[in-house]
Design a protein around this motif. Structure first.
Motif, PDB file in Angstrom:
ATOM      1  N   PRO A  25       0.831  -1.130  -0.132  1.00 56.38           N
ATOM      2  CA  PRO A  25       0.051   0.107   0.276  1.00 56.38           C
ATOM      3  C   PRO A  25       0.944   1.398  -0.071  1.00 56.38           C
ATOM      4  CG  PRO A  25      -0.515  -1.436   1.860  1.00 56.38           C
ATOM      5  CD  PRO A  25       0.712  -1.964   1.237  1.00 56.38           C
ATOM      6  N   MET A  26       0.113   2.524  -0.225  1.00 51.76           N
ATOM      7  CA  MET A  26       0.845   3.688  -0.448  1.00 51.76           C
ATOM      8  C   MET A  26       1.714   3.874   0.788  1.00 51.76           C
ATOM      9  SD  MET A  26       0.680   5.526  -3.473  1.00 51.76           S
ATOM     10  CE  MET A  26       0.614   7.234  -3.192  1.00 51.76           C
ATOM     11  N   ARG A  27       1.301   3.652   2.104  1.00 56.91           N
ATOM     12  CA  ARG A  27       1.737   3.927   3.445  1.00 56.91           C
ATOM     13  C   ARG A  27       3.225   3.390   3.525  1.00 56.91           C
ATOM     14  NH1 ARG A  27      -0.763   6.315   7.360  1.00 56.91           N
ATOM     15  NH2 ARG A  27      -2.717   5.266   6.902  1.00 56.91           N
ATOM     16  N   ILE A  28       3.163   2.099   3.068  1.00 55.16           N
ATOM     17  CA  ILE A  28       4.497   1.347   3.249  1.00 55.16           C
ATOM     18  C   ILE A  28       5.355   1.837   2.171  1.00 55.16           C
ATOM     19  CG2 ILE A  28       5.561  -1.099   3.290  1.00 55.16           C
ATOM     20  CD1 ILE A  28       3.543  -0.350   5.533  1.00 55.16           C
ATOM     21  N   ALA A  29       4.777   2.066   1.139  1.00 53.66           N
ATOM     22  CA  ALA A  29       5.784   2.486   0.121  1.00 53.66           C
ATOM     23  C   ALA A  29       6.362   3.809   0.322  1.00 53.66           C
ATOM     24  CB  ALA A  29       4.864   2.675  -1.291  1.00 53.66           C
ATOM     25  N   ALA A  30       5.752   4.718   0.957  1.00 58.07           N
ATOM     26  CA  ALA A  30       6.314   6.006   1.599  1.00 58.07           C
ATOM     27  C   ALA A  30       7.268   5.721   2.474  1.00 58.07           C
ATOM     28  CB  ALA A  30       5.299   6.693   2.080  1.00 58.07           C
ATOM     29  N   TYR A  31       7.145   4.731   3.292  1.00 50.96           N
ATOM     30  CA  TYR A  31       8.204   4.388   4.472  1.00 50.96           C
ATOM     31  C   TYR A  31       9.527   3.927   3.564  1.00 50.96           C
ATOM     32  CZ  TYR A  31       5.445   5.257   8.662  1.00 50.96           C
ATOM     33  OH  TYR A  31       4.740   5.811   9.848  1.00 50.96           O
ATOM     34  N   ILE A  32       9.082   3.043   2.479  1.00 50.75           N
ATOM     35  CA  ILE A  32      10.246   2.379   1.983  1.00 50.75           C
ATOM     36  C   ILE A  32      11.048   3.526   1.297  1.00 50.75           C
ATOM     37  CG2 ILE A  32      10.911   1.048  -0.169  1.00 50.75           C
ATOM     38  CD1 ILE A  32       8.258  -0.912   0.712  1.00 50.75           C
ATOM     39  N   VAL A  33      10.364   4.696   0.606  1.00 55.01           N
ATOM     40  CA  VAL A  33      11.287   5.435  -0.068  1.00 55.01           C
ATOM     41  C   VAL A  33      12.082   6.181   1.020  1.00 55.01           C
ATOM     42  CG1 VAL A  33      10.725   7.834  -1.290  1.00 55.01           C
ATOM     43  CG2 VAL A  33       9.332   5.836  -1.959  1.00 55.01           C
ATOM     44  N   ALA A  34      11.410   6.658   2.084  1.00 53.18           N
ATOM     45  CA  ALA A  34      12.035   7.257   3.297  1.00 53.18           C
ATOM     46  C   ALA A  34      13.281   6.608   3.797  1.00 53.18           C
ATOM     47  CB  ALA A  34      10.814   7.792   4.248  1.00 53.18           C
ATOM     48  N   ILE A  35      12.770   5.435   4.168  1.00 51.90           N
ATOM     49  CA  ILE A  35      13.909   4.609   5.078  1.00 51.90           C
ATOM     50  C   ILE A  35      15.196   4.500   4.250  1.00 51.90           C
ATOM     51  CG2 ILE A  35      14.455   2.631   6.326  1.00 51.90           C
ATOM     52  CD1 ILE A  35      11.412   3.075   7.171  1.00 51.90           C
ATOM     53  N   ASP A  36      14.797   4.106   3.013  1.00 56.29           N
ATOM     54  CA  ASP A  36      16.085   3.827   2.028  1.00 56.29           C
ATOM     55  C   ASP A  36      17.068   4.888   1.997  1.00 56.29           C
ATOM     56  OD1 ASP A  36      17.135   2.051   0.102  1.00 56.29           O
ATOM     57  OD2 ASP A  36      16.077   3.136  -1.649  1.00 56.29           O
ATOM     58  N   LYS A  37      16.388   6.159   1.650  1.00 54.50           N
ATOM     59  CA  LYS A  37      17.215   7.466   1.361  1.00 54.50           C
ATOM     60  C   LYS A  37      17.750   7.637   2.902  1.00 54.50           C
ATOM     61  CE  LYS A  37      17.494  12.132   0.102  1.00 54.50           C
ATOM     62  NZ  LYS A  37      16.889  13.220   0.328  1.00 54.50           N
ATOM     63  N   VAL A  38      17.274   7.401   3.786  1.00 49.46           N
ATOM     64  CA  VAL A  38      18.055   7.999   5.286  1.00 49.46           C
ATOM     65  C   VAL A  38      19.012   6.536   5.398  1.00 49.46           C
ATOM     66  CG1 VAL A  38      17.771   8.071   7.706  1.00 49.46           C
ATOM     67  CG2 VAL A  38      16.056   9.136   6.125  1.00 49.46           C
ATOM     68  N   ALA A  39      18.758   5.563   5.131  1.00 51.15           N
ATOM     69  CA  ALA A  39      19.726   4.459   5.461  1.00 51.15           C
ATOM     70  C   ALA A  39      20.833   4.410   4.528  1.00 51.15           C
ATOM     71  CB  ALA A  39      19.059   3.111   4.916  1.00 51.15           C
ATOM     72  N   LYS A  40      20.630   4.945   3.256  1.00 53.10           N
ATOM     73  CA  LYS A  40      21.818   5.216   2.332  1.00 53.10           C
ATOM     74  C   LYS A  40      22.848   6.151   2.616  1.00 53.10           C
ATOM     75  CE  LYS A  40      20.007   3.021  -1.868  1.00 53.10           C
ATOM     76  NZ  LYS A  40      18.817   3.400  -2.745  1.00 53.10           N
ATOM     77  N   THR A  41      22.093   7.190   3.370  1.00 54.74           N
ATOM     78  CA  THR A  41      22.935   8.497   4.063  1.00 54.74           C
ATOM     79  C   THR A  41      23.584   7.953   4.976  1.00 54.74           C
ATOM     80  OG1 THR A  41      21.287   9.835   2.992  1.00 54.74           O
ATOM     81  CG2 THR A  41      22.671  10.697   4.372  1.00 54.74           C
ATOM     82  N   TYR A  42      23.091   7.098   5.973  1.00 55.37           N
ATOM     83  CA  TYR A  42      23.883   6.489   7.077  1.00 55.37           C
ATOM     84  C   TYR A  42      25.158   5.664   6.581  1.00 55.37           C
ATOM     85  CZ  TYR A  42      21.478   7.815  11.359  1.00 55.37           C
ATOM     86  OH  TYR A  42      21.212   8.529  12.380  1.00 55.37           O
ATOM     87  N   THR A  43      24.691   4.895   5.539  1.00 51.29           N
ATOM     88  CA  THR A  43      25.945   3.961   5.098  1.00 51.29           C
ATOM     89  C   THR A  43      26.858   4.803   4.590  1.00 51.29           C
ATOM     90  OG1 THR A  43      24.308   2.495   4.457  1.00 51.29           O
ATOM     91  CG2 THR A  43      26.200   2.012   3.662  1.00 51.29           C
ATOM     92  N   TYR A  44      26.944   5.959   3.641  1.00 54.42           N
ATOM     93  CA  TYR A  44      27.786   6.836   3.260  1.00 54.42           C
ATOM     94  C   TYR A  44      28.721   7.612   4.097  1.00 54.42           C
ATOM     95  CZ  TYR A  44      26.618   5.951  -1.983  1.00 54.42           C
ATOM     96  OH  TYR A  44      26.212   5.505  -3.207  1.00 54.42           O
TER      97      TYR A  44
END
Ligand SMILES: NC(=O)C1=CN([C@@H]2O[C@H](COP(=O)(O)OP(=O)(O)OC[C@H]3O[C@@H](n4cnc5c(N)ncnc54)[C@H](O)[C@@H]3O)[C@@H](O)[C@H]2O)C=CC1
Ligand SMILES: O=C(O)CCC(=O)C(=O)O
Length: 425
Positions: A402-421
């Motif tokens: 659903p759209m809600r989980i999709a929004a969390y996926i978009v957000a968490i992916d971005k924040v997680a990638k930033t952490y990793t870098y």
């Protein structure tokens, strides 16, 4: 000296647990590492202060003030300040995390924070509120800052409170620092378009979702819960785009008119009536205000408080589309039933992100010492909202969520990638 005991979260599902339930689902879909999961699960900073205020009757009352910074990995923390009688630390933690996800969804360079003061501004004088804002600001003087943590309005606060905050912060720093806060009055460096920005983003998200669902705005009905900044602007802009707003509500009650409520008249009535809709004659007062949520409408916009769509009423919700103007209006337990019923829910961290987007523009303008036109602000924020909607929609198709989980996926992916870098943990 009166001290108000911290209120337990009662009669509602804990918003922090609701946030975590969705976070956990998205984290699993993304295959988030344990390290990043543990970092993002916990707020980066939590500050609780006691604020003794001299009330107009000469007595001193102590208020509890909270500021939570969930994350500042993408940039300075950003998020509003809520003045309400039931402010609770778990609620502020959830709201701060939602700010992190929201800023990431619309791709603006901020982390997430949120503040709250447990008080009832409706029962306080202007002077009492001003003293409270100033005391809260001084207590948070080392937390706030244009490069650290930038507050804004939320429920129970607005441009007036932001002006006092900016003034108190500036005095303590010995210079005018208008970029420490957004949502200010225009003359203090506020941005054109900020007042209506959250409602405008709700409208843009609603129209984008209606296009996907093939709902014609000119034949659509809509109910809006909450008639403050977000609800009234969302109702007004949706009405301008052709929707018939058949019901509106605030804390004094709900009003229904099957022919459509004239929203401009309702706003004028509210503004002349001490800020509320009590006695409004443009619709029939509903016996049970909560029934607004289960009206047979095409679009439902909850724009008041958390946890209003819950397991107790979700089975009765008839709307085809829910666009969340409020933060956390749907409890996690209600999600599954919404999905089963085939209702599209545009989640808070997407639908109400227009406010923080224009707050970002305000901060940029303050730092540049420059003013944008309303047209520039609106065009850019509409573009950001529409792009974010499309990204989340595509993600929902890709992950079959659903759209809600999709929004969390978009957000968490971005924040997680930033952490990793950035590393360093
Ligand atoms: N102001 C902003 O820019 C943003 C606000 N939000 C969220 O939107 C929601 C509303 O915020 P604002 O409009 O700024 O607050 P506001 O203080 O301007 O208005 C709140 C409205 O909700 C009504 N209300 C309170 N309890 C209610 C209840 N039980 N049933 C029906 N109505 C009720 C109040 O009477 C008032 O009309 C909150 O969840 C807030 O966190 C989200 C993003 C940005
Ligand atoms: O405008 C902002 O910076 C934050 C608004 C807010 O608190 C929210 O989006 O929930």
């Amino acid at each position: 000296m009166a001290y108000i005991e911290p209120a337990p979260i009662k009669d509602k599902e804990n918003p922090l647990e609701s946030m975590m339930e969705r976070f956990n689902i998205a984290a699993e879909k993304l295959g988030l590492s344990d390290e990043v999961y543990n970092v993002l699960k916990n707020p980066a900073k939590q500050v609780i202060v006691s604020l003794p205020i001299t009330m107009d009757n000469g007595k001193i009352q102590v208020f509890e003030g909270i500021r939570v910074i969930h994350s500042n990995i993408l940039g300075p923390a950003k998020g509003g300040i809520r003045f309400a009688p039931d402010v609770h630390i778990d609620e502020v933690r959830a709201l701060a995390a939602w700010m992190t996800w929201k800023c990431a969804v619309v791709d603006i360079p901020y982390g997430g924070g949120k503040g709250g003061v447990r008080c009832n501004p409706r029962e306080m004088s202007k002077g009492e509120i001003e003293r409270l804002v100033r005391a809260y600001t001084l207590s948070m003087i080392d937390v706030f800052g244009p490069d650290k943590d930038i507050p804004a309005p939320d429920m129970g606060t607005g441009p007036r409170e932001m002006a006092w905050l900016m003034d108190e912060y500036s005095k303590a720093r010995g210079m005018t620092v208008n970029s420490v806060v957004t949502g200010k009055p225009l003359v203090l460096g506020g941005s054109l378009g900020r007042t209506e920005a959250t409602g405008r983003g709700v409208m843009v998200s609603a129209l984008a979702a209606m296009q996907k669902l093939k709902i014609n705005p000119f034949q659509a009905t809509c109910a809006v819960q909450g008639f403050g900044n977000v609800g009234s602007w969302a109702a007004r802009l949706l009405e301008e785009r052709g929707l018939k707003i058949v019901a509106i509500s605030d804390h004094t009650g709900a009003f229904y008119n099957e022919k459509g409520i004239n929203i401009v008249e309702a706003i004028e009535y509210r503004d002349a009536n001490g800020g509320n809709l009590e006695g409004f004659k443009g619709g029939d007062k509903m016996e049970n205000a909560g029934d607004l949520l289960i009206l047979d409408v095409d679009v439902l916009v909850p724009a008041a408080v958390e946890d209003v769509i819950t397991i107790h009423n979700v089975n009765d919700v008839k709307a085809k589309l829910i666009v969340e103007g409020a933060n956390g209006p749907t409890s996690a337990k209600a999600d599954a039933i919404i999905n089963e019923k085939g209702i599209m829910a545009v989640p808070d961290i997407l639908a109400n992100a227009g406010g923080v987007t224009v707050s970002y523009f305000e901060w940029v303008q303050n730092r540049l010492g420059y003013k944008w036109t309303a047209d520039r602000v609106n065009r850019r924020s509409d573009r950001i909202m529409k792009d974010a909607f499309d990204t989340v929609y595509q993600t929902s198709l890709k992950y079959e969520v659903p759209m809600r989980i999709a929004a969390y996926i978009v957000a968490i992916d971005k924040v997680a990638k930033t952490y990793t870098y950035r590393g360093g943990f």
